[in-house]
Design an enzyme around this catalytic site. Structure first.
Site, short mmCIF file in Angstrom:
data_model
loop_
_atom_site.label_atom_id
_atom_site.label_comp_id
_atom_site.label_asym_id
_atom_site.label_seq_id
_atom_site.Cartn_x
_atom_site.Cartn_y
_atom_site.Cartn_z
N ASN A 78 18.88 -0.64 -2.48
CA ASN A 78 17.86 -0.65 -3.54
C ASN A 78 17.09 0.66 -3.53
OD1 ASN A 78 15.39 -0.93 -1.79
ND2 ASN A 78 16.53 -2.76 -1.17
N ASP A 109 18.06 -9.29 -0.10
CA ASP A 109 18.02 -10.75 0.04
C ASP A 109 19.39 -11.33 0.37
OD1 ASP A 109 15.28 -11.21 -0.39
OD2 ASP A 109 15.54 -10.82 -2.54
N ASP A 149 15.11 -13.96 6.57
CA ASP A 149 13.83 -13.35 6.19
C ASP A 149 13.15 -12.87 7.49
OD1 ASP A 149 11.12 -12.85 5.52
OD2 ASP A 149 11.36 -14.07 3.72
N ILE A 150 13.20 -11.58 7.69
CA ILE A 150 12.72 -11.01 8.96
C ILE A 150 11.23 -11.31 9.15
CG2 ILE A 150 12.46 -8.88 10.29
CD1 ILE A 150 14.78 -7.72 8.56
N PHE A 168 4.56 -7.23 2.75
CA PHE A 168 4.42 -6.48 1.50
C PHE A 168 5.12 -7.26 0.40
CE2 PHE A 168 2.75 -2.09 1.38
CZ PHE A 168 2.16 -2.09 2.64
N LYS A 177 3.26 -15.63 -2.17
CA LYS A 177 4.15 -15.07 -1.15
C LYS A 177 3.49 -15.09 0.22
CE LYS A 177 7.24 -12.24 -2.66
NZ LYS A 177 7.87 -11.06 -3.24
N LYS A 234 5.34 -16.87 3.25
CA LYS A 234 5.78 -16.12 4.44
C LYS A 234 4.98 -16.50 5.68
CE LYS A 234 8.44 -13.02 2.10
NZ LYS A 234 9.75 -12.47 2.41
#
Ligand code: CTP
Length: 399
Positions: A205, A274, A303-304, A324, A338, A342
């Site tokens: 990306n 993702d 998802d780290i 972030f 989010k 998270k």
């Protein structure tokens, strides 16, 4: 600040250093030893600094005839660059027979820091006398900056080159930064990840890594021990930061989980893919001429951030996690959602398309109490503000 030049080929770099210091806002008063004047003229340094260069303790221009007192009292710091082996020995002995050593000796030690940037041949650098002298200079309160490694003017290769002007500037700025993260270990992820399709292709990306690198730099300046886990980006490593390069999200996860064990802050700025191709091909996928396109299956990456945020140390508050979010619209609503998803105490939102690759940005800090905006500024300034903000949220450091 006083920029002192002692004798060495690296004096040519001091001209650029002088310019860079001034560009960064410093007032630079140059003082040169007689030996330094063999390598570069005071005329050059005067023109670049816009101030008369001092070279003699007998300089009659000073009304009280005491340039060593006047110069050392006016300075916020003294930087000796280049600092020759001989000059280091002079500092050790507290010599006072020429202006630069004299003003180092005459400086108020508590108020005027002395930074030295050694520069010499590799054998001179490695000599026990030099190393002994440097240890003594450091013990006497000076800050000994590192040296570079590489080709030397004498034709040899090794340690002892003076740091580059940009590196020295970074060191000076770091020196003056408030140490709000002293004794903390900070782990940062940055950049994109690269998910291989075959040995020559992959999915990635547009993340440039600039924000994460700026945060790593600001954390180091604030006194933290910083590890930066970076996806594939072309950015120089901030000075004093430990960098671990990774490619894929899986590599990043492994690198992060290992290092999160003893970190006190984890800041996830990386734009982690993702999904990854389910079955990357070991060989390059070839066109077979039939016009058929390959079909790629995907699996979801871990998802780290969410994983680290669920670890025992994050849950008990020993590890502070910051996420972030790069969104395209409805920033506050998405960032708030989010943060909850998270499971992190602080989430930093930004508008993705407006920031990718740019040097400036605007941030929205969302925590359990609400939100606060850090208005548009350079990523460098935002990183410093964010580090201040995070530092204020941490539990007191253990002594
Ligand atoms: N992140 C992570 N590992 C992943 C995905 C994201 O550590 N596999 C981290 C990012 O570094 C960032 C935060 O999670 O700190 C937000 O990532 P983002 O991809 O924007 O969020 P998603 O959960 O993927 O949500 P969405 O795709 O709906 O925007």
């Amino acid at each position: 600040m006083v920029l002192g030049l002692s004798g060495g080929v690296a004096c040519y770099k001091s001209a650029d250093l002088c310019r860079q210091l001034i560009k960064a806002g410093a007032t630079v008063q140059v003082v040169m030893t007689e030996a330094a004047e063999q390598f570069i003229t005071p005329v050059t340094m005067q023109a670049l600094s816009g101030r008369t260069v001092y070279g003699s303790q007998w300089d009659a221009r000073e009304p009280n005839n005491m340039p060593h007192i006047n110069l050392s009292r006016e300075a916020d710091a003294i930087l000796i660059a280049p600092c020759s082996a001989d000059f280091i020995a002079r500092l050790v002995q507290g010599r006072a027979d020429e202006l630069l050593s004299l003003l180092c000796l005459a400086r108020p030690v508590q108020r005027v820091p002395l930074l030295v940037a050694p520069a010499m041949n590799r054998e001179m650098w490695a000599h026990p006398a030099t190393q002994r002298n440097l240890a003594q200079v450091a013990q006497d309160g000076a800050v000994v900056l590192g040296v570079g490694n590489g080709d030397q003017a004498c034709g040899e290769t090794g340690d002892g080159r003076m740091l580059e002007p940009a590196e020295l500037l970074e060191e000076v700025i770091a020196f003056f930064a408030p140490k709000v993260l002293a004794s903390r270990k900070v782990l940062v992820t940055a950049g994109p990840t690269f998910e291989a399709i075959d040995p020559v292709r992959g999915i990635t990306n547009l993340s440039s890594g600039k924000m994460g690198f700026a945060i790593a730099r600001a954390a180091r300046e604030a006194g933290a021990d910083v590890t930066l886990v970076a996806g594939p980006v072309h950015l120089p490593t901030p000075r004093g930061v430990r960098r671990v390069d990774v490619q894929s999200a899986q590599d990043m996860l492994v690198a992060v989980e290992q290092r999160a064990q003893d970190a006190s802050v984890f800041i996830a700025t990386a734009a982690v893919a993702d999904w990854r191709p389910a079955a990357p091909s070991a060989q390059k996928i070839k066109k077979d001429g039939s016009g058929q396109t390959p079909t790629l299956g995907f699996v979801e990456n871990a998802d780290i951030l969410a994983r680290v945020a669920q670890s025992a140390r994050a849950v008990d508050g020993s590890l502070f996690c910051v996420g972030f979010a790069a969104e395209s619209h409805d920033l506050l609503a998405h960032a708030t959602a989010k943060r909850a998803r998270k499971g992190v105490p602080l989430l930093v939102g930004n508008i993705g398309p407006a920031t990718f690759g740019q040097d400036d940005n605007a941030l929205l800090l969302v925590d359990e109490k609400g939100h606060r905006e850090l208005p548009r500024a350079s990523k460098r300034v935002l990183a410093q503000q964010l580090i201040q903000d995070i530092a204020a949220r941490l539990p007191p450091a253990r002594a």
